[in-house]
Design an enzyme around this catalytic site. Structure first.
Site, PDB file in Angstrom:
ATOM      1  N   ASP A  12      22.933 -20.905  11.472  1.00 12.95           N
ATOM      2  CA  ASP A  12      23.196 -22.293  11.868  1.00 12.95           C
ATOM      3  C   ASP A  12      23.943 -23.088  10.803  1.00 12.95           C
ATOM      4  O   ASP A  12      23.763 -24.302  10.675  1.00 12.95           O
ATOM      5  CB  ASP A  12      21.876 -23.021  12.220  1.00 12.95           C
ATOM      6  CG  ASP A  12      21.121 -22.311  13.325  1.00 12.95           C
ATOM      7  OD1 ASP A  12      21.782 -21.755  14.228  1.00 12.95           O
ATOM      8  OD2 ASP A  12      19.877 -22.304  13.271  1.00 12.95           O
TER       9      ASP A  12
ATOM     10  N   LYS B 127      31.869 -23.989  14.421  1.00  7.25           N
ATOM     11  CA  LYS B 127      32.928 -24.962  14.108  1.00  7.25           C
ATOM     12  C   LYS B 127      34.007 -24.308  13.239  1.00  7.25           C
ATOM     13  O   LYS B 127      35.200 -24.510  13.462  1.00  7.25           O
ATOM     14  CB  LYS B 127      32.340 -26.198  13.403  1.00  7.25           C
ATOM     15  CG  LYS B 127      33.442 -27.103  12.916  1.00  7.25           C
ATOM     16  CD  LYS B 127      33.046 -28.465  12.421  1.00  7.25           C
ATOM     17  CE  LYS B 127      34.308 -29.133  11.834  1.00  7.25           C
ATOM     18  NZ  LYS B 127      34.112 -30.507  11.429  1.00  7.25           N
TER      19      LYS B 127
ATOM     20  N   ALA C  19      22.064 -15.867  18.881  1.00  9.85           N
ATOM     21  CA  ALA C  19      22.976 -16.804  18.224  1.00  9.85           C
ATOM     22  C   ALA C  19      23.197 -18.029  19.095  1.00  9.85           C
ATOM     23  O   ALA C  19      23.142 -17.954  20.324  1.00  9.85           O
ATOM     24  CB  ALA C  19      24.318 -16.121  17.966  1.00  9.85           C
TER      25      ALA C  19
ATOM     26  N   HIS D  22      26.144 -20.986  18.746  1.00 14.27           N
ATOM     27  CA  HIS D  22      27.238 -21.557  17.972  1.00 14.27           C
ATOM     28  C   HIS D  22      27.782 -22.777  18.713  1.00 14.27           C
ATOM     29  O   HIS D  22      28.290 -22.648  19.826  1.00 14.27           O
ATOM     30  CB  HIS D  22      28.344 -20.510  17.761  1.00 14.27           C
ATOM     31  CG  HIS D  22      27.885 -19.331  16.956  1.00 14.27           C
ATOM     32  ND1 HIS D  22      28.678 -18.261  16.664  1.00 14.27           N
ATOM     33  CD2 HIS D  22      26.693 -19.061  16.364  1.00 14.27           C
ATOM     34  CE1 HIS D  22      28.006 -17.386  15.931  1.00 14.27           C
ATOM     35  NE2 HIS D  22      26.791 -17.851  15.756  1.00 14.27           N
TER      36      HIS D  22
END
Ligand code: GDP
Ligand code: IMO
Ligand code: MG
Length: 456
Positions: free
Chosen positions: A30, A35, A56, A58
């Site tokens: 995290d 990004k 995950a 994202h």
């Protein structure tokens, strides 16, 4: 290397350009990898996930719209971009379909998605096994091994274990071959009969039906047919791209300190989150990587159990959690929060050979008079400067802090380093000097535009 009739005809390793990049997490996940991938994707011809699964989460924010990616590489948000799920990922095909449909509903073009035929499948019984194991550990009474890992219960560990055990393991290509699928599901169910019978006690008929062979096979075959157009030998297709001069961006899931070999074992995930996972998880030699961007947030977070030496359980921790919106993208769990631990980050940069750092969530630290950074640990009477990649040993480490000045003004609209208060710039320099790796990018907010490029 040239392509002749779709085949790789000649390979000369020494002549291969190192024109690929990797984005890896330097903490406990995290860190803002989504990004960072979104920022680098336009410079590459394909974005490839090489490890992990639907554990995950994202997040990418584009023009105020938030996207949460779990299995699909974050590069998918660029129309037509090749987005590849490599062989090292464990794919929950039902979650993948859900994600594809969710993106399509938001108008995202997912036509560039390819899924490795050799990626292993997370089956319904893997998720059950994950929960059975976690519940057993949570019940205690297992000495030092006691206590749940706090997994995402997405079946990650059991799916990777099945791959290594081989018998009964199911790969994406097996979903397309009903006879193969039947044989493998029957074998897997026989091998897991004891565990599944125990799980089934006290469950409703409906719940028990989800582990009947025919139900599983029908559902798996059906989802395989839906995904069939995307399933292929992605290793070959990636080498075809490289052979034509293309470049690839590799997107890691989870974080270095959750890596099964290099993390805080046993409180880790089941895969190789470090950059070396590119070789096994995508079939591309790591020497093709010219850039390894290590992503770190300006403080520490961890979801699930296991040591977090700088953990803050007080109002400071609460304030960082709320300002950073530190709640899991995948499970919604509040993330544990702590001061920046540079002992840990330096170790991760070393393991990955990071060529640069992307420092994220710096804006979250605005408003503190002083900030603490762990620069060593004390264990008993000893002061040590090296990270300890073992949960039991690390849990005895007490951080030794260096106090640095905080910054009071909000920095979310800063566009260049000079826009930042001097204390924020000093914080960045402190990170660079301590870790010995330059900070290439500073992120001051979730949006694409809230980014300072320090170096190209
Ligand atoms: P990943 O798993 O490494 O991709 O990270 P996550 O997406 O799970 O978590 C990072 C969170 O921080 C997401 O909600 C992002 O939108 C957000 N984020 C990323 N960079 C920044 C930043 O610089 N500032 C703030 N405030 N939020 C950020
Ligand atoms: P991203 O890619 C944060 C953690 C879980 C748990 C441990 C094992 O969004 O950074 P697992 O379900 O993988 O067996 O759980 O690893 N974990 C993550 N924590 N971010 C992640 O992914 C994670 N993936 C797994 O919380 O402690
Ligand atoms: Mg995440």
């Amino acid at each position: 290397m040239t392509e002749v009739g779709g085949r790789v005809s000649r390979i000369d390793g020494a002549k291969q350009p190192a024109n690929c990049s990797a984005v890896v997490g330097l903490q406990w996940g995290d860190e803002g990898k989504g990004k960072a991938v979104d920022l680098l994707a336009p410079r590459h011809d394909a974005v490839v996930r090489y490890n992990g699964g639907a554990n995950a989460g994202h997040s990418v924010v584009v023009a105020g719209q938030r996207f949460s990616l779990h299995l699909i590489p974050s590069g998918i948000l660029y129309p037509g971009k090749r987005a590849v799920i490599g062989n090292g990922v464990v794919v929950d095909p039902w979650k993948l379909v859900e994600e594809l449909d969710g993106l399509a509903a938001k108008g995202v073009d997912t036509s560039g998605l390819e899924v490795s035929s050799r990626a292993h499948v997370v089956m319904p019984y893997h998720k059950i096994e994950d929960s059975v194991r976690e519940d057993l550990l949570a019940a205690g009474a297992y000495g030092d091994n006691g206590g749940a890992i706090g997994t995402t219960r997405r079946g990650i560990g059991p799916a990777y274990a099945e791959k290594v055990q081989r018998a009964g393991a199911i790969r994406m290509k097996d979903l397309l071959d009903r006879r193969m699928l039947e044989q493998r599901v029957h074998l897997a169910l026989e091998l897991k009969a004891g565990m599944l019978t125990a799980w089934g006690r006290g469950k409703s008929d409906d719940e028990r039906s989800t582990i009947e062979a025919k139900v599983i096979i029908d559902r798996a075959y059906e989802v395989g047919r839906r995904l069939a157009p995307m399933i292929r030998d992605t290793t070959l297709s990636l080498h075809g791209l490289l052979g034509g001069g293309g470049s690839i961006l590799f997107e890691s899931a989870n974080g270095t300190l959750l890596d099964v070999d290099h993390g805080t074992f046993p409180f880790v995930t089941g895969s190789s989150c470090v950059v070396a996972g590119v070789g096994t998880g995508a079939g591309v030699p790591p020497m093709r990587l010219g850039r390894v961007l290590g992503i770190m947030k300006a403080y520490s977070t961890r979801v699930g159990a296991g040591p977090l030496p700088t953990e803050l359980s007080d109002t400071t921790g609460h304030r960082i959690r709320e300002r950073g919106r530190e709640y899991g993208t995948t499970t919604g769990r509040p993330r544990r929060v702590g001061w920046l631990d540079l002992v840990a980050v330096k170790y991760s940069a070393m393991i990955n050979g990071a060529t640069g750092i992307c420092l994220t969530l710096l804006d979250v630290l605005a408003g503190f008079d002083q900030l603490q950074i762990a620069t060593a640990y004390r264990v008993g009477d000893d002061q040590i400067s090296d990270f300890i990649p073992d949960a039991a040993e690390l849990s005895r480490a007490v951080p030794v802090y260096t106090t640095v000045a905080g910054f009071s003004s909000e920095i979310t609209s800063a566009k260049k380093l000079e826009d930042l208060p001097s204390a924020a710039r000093a914080y960045i320099t402190f990170v660079e000097d301590f870790v010995g790796v330059p900070v290439d990018i500073v992120s001051v907010g979730p949006g694409r535009e809230q980014t300072i490029f320090c170096r190209d």
